[in-house]
Write a protein that holds these residues in place. Structure first.
Motif, PDB file in Angstrom:
ATOM      1  N   THR A  49      20.751  52.152  52.950  1.00 17.12           N
ATOM      2  CA  THR A  49      19.979  51.191  52.225  1.00 17.12           C
ATOM      3  C   THR A  49      19.949  51.318  50.808  1.00 17.12           C
ATOM      4  N   LEU A  50      19.520  52.387  50.185  1.00 16.71           N
ATOM      5  CA  LEU A  50      19.430  52.682  48.769  1.00 16.71           C
ATOM      6  C   LEU A  50      20.965  52.436  48.366  1.00 16.71           C
ATOM      7  N   ILE A  51      21.963  53.081  48.791  1.00 14.38           N
ATOM      8  CA  ILE A  51      23.231  52.902  48.151  1.00 14.38           C
ATOM      9  C   ILE A  51      23.580  51.323  48.233  1.00 14.38           C
ATOM     10  N   VAL A  52      23.427  50.736  49.274  1.00 12.29           N
ATOM     11  CA  VAL A  52      23.598  49.232  49.116  1.00 12.29           C
ATOM     12  C   VAL A  52      22.958  48.346  48.121  1.00 12.29           C
ATOM     13  N   MET A  53      21.659  48.816  47.962  1.00 15.10           N
ATOM     14  CA  MET A  53      20.656  48.035  46.894  1.00 15.10           C
ATOM     15  C   MET A  53      21.281  48.504  45.497  1.00 15.10           C
ATOM     16  N   MET A  54      21.625  49.767  45.250  1.00 14.07           N
ATOM     17  CA  MET A  54      22.139  49.964  44.247  1.00 14.07           C
ATOM     18  C   MET A  54      23.576  49.245  43.628  1.00 14.07           C
ATOM     19  N   PHE A  55      24.314  49.343  44.703  1.00 10.55           N
ATOM     20  CA  PHE A  55      25.717  48.685  44.565  1.00 10.55           C
ATOM     21  C   PHE A  55      25.614  47.205  44.466  1.00 10.55           C
ATOM     22  N   GLY A  56      24.520  46.769  44.874  1.00  8.57           N
ATOM     23  CA  GLY A  56      24.416  45.212  44.770  1.00  8.57           C
ATOM     24  C   GLY A  56      23.624  44.934  43.410  1.00  8.57           C
ATOM     25  N   ILE A  57      22.861  45.662  42.907  1.00  4.08           N
ATOM     26  CA  ILE A  57      22.168  45.686  41.317  1.00  4.08           C
ATOM     27  C   ILE A  57      23.135  45.789  40.452  1.00  4.08           C
ATOM     28  N   GLY A 104      26.704  45.718  40.803  1.00  3.28           N
ATOM     29  CA  GLY A 104      27.632  44.691  40.964  1.00  3.28           C
ATOM     30  C   GLY A 104      27.074  43.285  40.392  1.00  3.28           C
ATOM     31  N   GLY A 105      25.866  42.880  40.544  1.00  5.03           N
ATOM     32  CA  GLY A 105      25.406  41.830  40.305  1.00  5.03           C
ATOM     33  C   GLY A 105      25.150  41.615  38.493  1.00  5.03           C
ATOM     34  N   ILE A 106      24.895  42.823  37.952  1.00  9.98           N
ATOM     35  CA  ILE A 106      24.782  42.812  36.569  1.00  9.98           C
ATOM     36  C   ILE A 106      26.165  43.043  35.855  1.00  9.98           C
ATOM     37  N   ALA A 107      26.997  43.650  36.435  1.00 10.96           N
ATOM     38  CA  ALA A 107      28.515  43.631  35.946  1.00 10.96           C
ATOM     39  C   ALA A 107      29.003  42.269  36.019  1.00 10.96           C
ATOM     40  N   THR A 108      28.798  41.488  36.934  1.00 10.24           N
ATOM     41  CA  THR A 108      29.390  40.109  37.293  1.00 10.24           C
ATOM     42  C   THR A 108      28.840  39.097  36.167  1.00 10.24           C
ATOM     43  N   THR A 109      27.528  39.312  35.950  1.00 15.24           N
ATOM     44  CA  THR A 109      26.774  38.390  35.095  1.00 15.24           C
ATOM     45  C   THR A 109      27.184  38.722  33.558  1.00 15.24           C
ATOM     46  N   ILE A 110      27.473  40.062  33.138  1.00 13.31           N
ATOM     47  CA  ILE A 110      27.729  40.122  31.820  1.00 13.31           C
ATOM     48  C   ILE A 110      29.386  40.235  31.508  1.00 13.31           C
ATOM     49  N   SER A 111      30.184  40.059  32.537  1.00 14.64           N
ATOM     50  CA  SER A 111      31.653  40.336  32.193  1.00 14.64           C
ATOM     51  C   SER A 111      32.188  39.141  31.568  1.00 14.64           C
ATOM     52  N   VAL A 112      31.670  37.893  32.085  1.00 12.66           N
ATOM     53  CA  VAL A 112      32.194  36.568  31.486  1.00 12.66           C
ATOM     54  C   VAL A 112      31.616  36.583  29.821  1.00 12.66           C
ATOM     55  N   PRO A 113      30.270  36.963  29.566  1.00 18.27           N
ATOM     56  CA  PRO A 113      30.267  36.731  28.038  1.00 18.27           C
ATOM     57  C   PRO A 113      30.756  37.875  27.260  1.00 18.27           C
ATOM     58  N   ALA A 114      31.095  39.105  27.910  1.00 15.05           N
ATOM     59  CA  ALA A 114      31.853  40.063  27.210  1.00 15.05           C
ATOM     60  C   ALA A 114      33.123  39.801  26.938  1.00 15.05           C
ATOM     61  N   ALA A 115      33.759  39.201  27.887  1.00 16.55           N
ATOM     62  CA  ALA A 115      35.470  38.733  27.802  1.00 16.55           C
ATOM     63  C   ALA A 115      35.387  37.820  26.736  1.00 16.55           C
ATOM     64  N   GLY A 116      34.336  36.832  26.506  1.00 19.22           N
ATOM     65  CA  GLY A 116      34.307  35.861  25.616  1.00 19.22           C
ATOM     66  C   GLY A 116      34.287  36.459  24.303  1.00 19.22           C
ATOM     67  N   TRP A 117      33.365  37.513  24.128  1.00 23.53           N
ATOM     68  CA  TRP A 117      33.266  38.098  23.188  1.00 23.53           C
ATOM     69  C   TRP A 117      34.569  38.834  22.375  1.00 23.53           C
ATOM     70  N   ILE A 118      35.301  39.433  23.376  1.00 23.41           N
ATOM     71  CA  ILE A 118      36.358  40.073  23.029  1.00 23.41           C
ATOM     72  C   ILE A 118      37.639  39.099  22.661  1.00 23.41           C
ATOM     73  N   THR A 119      37.543  38.029  23.422  1.00 21.61           N
ATOM     74  CA  THR A 119      38.500  36.877  22.945  1.00 21.61           C
ATOM     75  C   THR A 119      38.470  36.309  21.759  1.00 21.61           C
ATOM     76  N   ARG A 120      37.260  36.019  21.394  1.00 20.69           N
ATOM     77  CA  ARG A 120      36.863  35.347  20.268  1.00 20.69           C
ATOM     78  C   ARG A 120      36.864  36.323  19.006  1.00 20.69           C
ATOM     79  N   ALA A 121      37.067  37.797  19.293  1.00 18.68           N
ATOM     80  CA  ALA A 121      36.919  38.608  18.190  1.00 18.68           C
ATOM     81  C   ALA A 121      38.187  38.511  17.039  1.00 18.68           C
ATOM     82  N   PRO A 122      39.406  38.083  17.300  1.00 20.63           N
ATOM     83  CA  PRO A 122      40.632  38.052  16.235  1.00 20.63           C
ATOM     84  C   PRO A 122      40.108  36.795  15.483  1.00 20.63           C
ATOM     85  N   GLN A 123      39.673  35.749  16.047  1.00 22.50           N
ATOM     86  CA  GLN A 123      39.477  34.516  15.205  1.00 22.50           C
ATOM     87  C   GLN A 123      38.243  34.492  14.277  1.00 22.50           C
ATOM     88  N   THR A 124      37.318  35.631  14.618  1.00 22.18           N
ATOM     89  CA  THR A 124      36.099  35.662  13.754  1.00 22.18           C
ATOM     90  C   THR A 124      36.189  36.640  12.793  1.00 22.18           C
TER      91      THR A 124
END
Length: 419
Positions: free
Chosen positions: A108-116, A118-138
């Motif tokens: 139960t603890l491992i599933v909860m930790m994996f879910g937390i 994974g959820g945070i990584a999925t949430t921040i992956s899109v804005p992080a990729a956007g910052w990396i993509t916009r870096a050369p233009q800025t």
């Protein structure tokens, strides 16, 4: 040279008993387990000769060599050990309060930790990729905002080239054996960064799942493993010492990890709120970054200040307004790192800041960013082990941090010293 217990006298520290060979024996403690750490000059000459010192140095170098090249195998195991100490309190709550079986509670603890995670990584992956993509233009906008610093930077660069030419014996040119090296474009650097990240994704995922598997077995069978280790100890004193060492590691290191994790969660939450209040985009991303960087002492918060400043330059029109988020970040870190956390941990466990910084630099060189995260917990475990081994007890005392005295304790000490 074999020693035998000596008969206690009025002054045990000064009593010696001659051996049949005419040389003084080792002085033993009353239980006969450990020799007295005070060594005379003859004993040092006999046991610490040049051959033994060379063997010791070669052994240490071999250990460092093995640690460096076995990092893919050792890192998941060490991370699992540290996370197991962090999961002691939730594991006991599920097994003792809720009466769940250990395997069910661990899963139960491992599933909860994996879910937390994974959820945070999925949430921040899109804005992080956007910052990396916009870096050369800025980058051009960043150069224009930092134009006020171009003069001092040019002066420092010119002086550096003059010193290089003076000590190197040649003019500081930019030519190489194969021609002139031109600047690397932002797109090229970005493509290299992306390829390196993709190349390390499989290794990171494999190490993460290996760590989860090892963590599950440590949470479910760790007590059995400790019991077996205690059973093979030859004497009752050694059994008791091993149990005390394991108990102190569990209490102090788990308390340290829980306290630091809660404080880092608070730091991440407060920084996320201040990013939202100051108008920085993607406040969740920078809050998670502040939470992770706060696990690395000194270097982590300094890196966070630089990252917040660069993001502020990208996000805000003026240089003065871009200094506001990193200034608030630094203020939060000073309040947490210099006031709140030492107040919570000073009574239970402290470490010398010199050795904390040395451990951080050493393990960062040895295992990279993973070693930086693990440097303080491993130093804490090493100090506790040294405290329970009589020969290493002076080293454990040196590793200890400063004792914080309250006003009341200082007044009591002053009153006791007066006649």
């Amino acid at each position: 040279m074999s020693g035998r217990p000596i008969t206690p006298s009025a002054d045990p520290a000064c009593s010696k008993s001659p051996s049949p060979s005419g040389k003084p024996d080792k002085k033993l403690t009353p239980d006969g387990d450990f020799p007295d750490p005070t060594l005379d000059r003859n004993l040092l000459r006999e046991h610490l000769n040049i051959r033994d010192m060379c063997v010791l140095i070669l052994t240490i170098l071999a250990v460092f060599y093995s640690l460096y090249f076995t990092a893919p195998i050792l890192l998941p195991f060490v991370f699992a050990l540290v996370l197991n100490l962090l999961m002691i309190a939730p594991m006991r709550f599920l097994t003792q309060r809720l009466r769940l079986p250990r395997h069910v509670a661990g899963l139960t603890l491992i599933v909860m930790m994996f879910g937390i995670v994974g959820g945070i990584a999925t949430t921040i992956s899109v804005p992080a990729a956007g910052w990396i993509t916009r870096a050369p233009q800025t980058l051009p906008a960043l150069q224009s905002k930092l134009a006020v610093l171009s003069g001092p930077i040019d002066v420092v660069q010119h002086d550096y080239m003059r010193l290089s030419a003076m000590f190197g014996g040649h003019a500081g040119n930019t030519h190489t054996a194969h021609g002139v090296t031109g600047p690397i474009s932002g797109e090229t650097a970005l493509s290299r960064l992306g390829s390196s990240v993709l190349a390390g994704t499989r290794e990171l995922a494999g190490g993460f799942f290996s760590m989860l598997l090892m963590l599950f077995f440590l949470m479910t069978e760790g007590d059995t493993l400790l019991r077996r280790c205690v059973e093979i100890m030859p004497t009752y004193a050694k059994k008791r010492r091993l149990v005390e060492m394991a108990t102190q590691i569990e209490q102090n290191v788990s308390l340290y990890l829980v306290t630091i994790t809660m404080m880092n969660l608070g730091v991440g939450l407060v920084n996320m709120i201040q990013c939202w209040a100051t108008g920085m985009p993607n406040p969740l991303l920078w809050g998670v970054l502040a939470f992770l960087l706060n696990y690395i002492p000194i270097i982590g918060p300094l890196t966070g200040v630089v990252v917040y400043f660069v993001v502020g330059l990208f996000s805000f029109p003026s240089l003065l307004y871009a200094l506001l988020p990193p200034s608030i970040y630094l203020l939060i870190h000073v309040l947490e790192g210099e006031t709140i956390t030492p107040m919570l941990l000073a009574r239970r466990f402290t470490l010398n800041p010199v050795f904390v910084m040395g451990s951080l630099l050493f393990w960062d060189w040895m295992w990279g960013i993973s070693g930086a995260f693990l440097s303080v917990p491993m130093l804490a475990v090493f100090k506790i082990v040294c405290d329970h081994i009589e020969v290493l007890a002076p080293l454990g005392h040196v590793l200890g941090g400063p004792t914080r005295r309250t006003i009341s304790s200082a007044i009591v000490a002053q009153l006791q010293s007066e006649p």
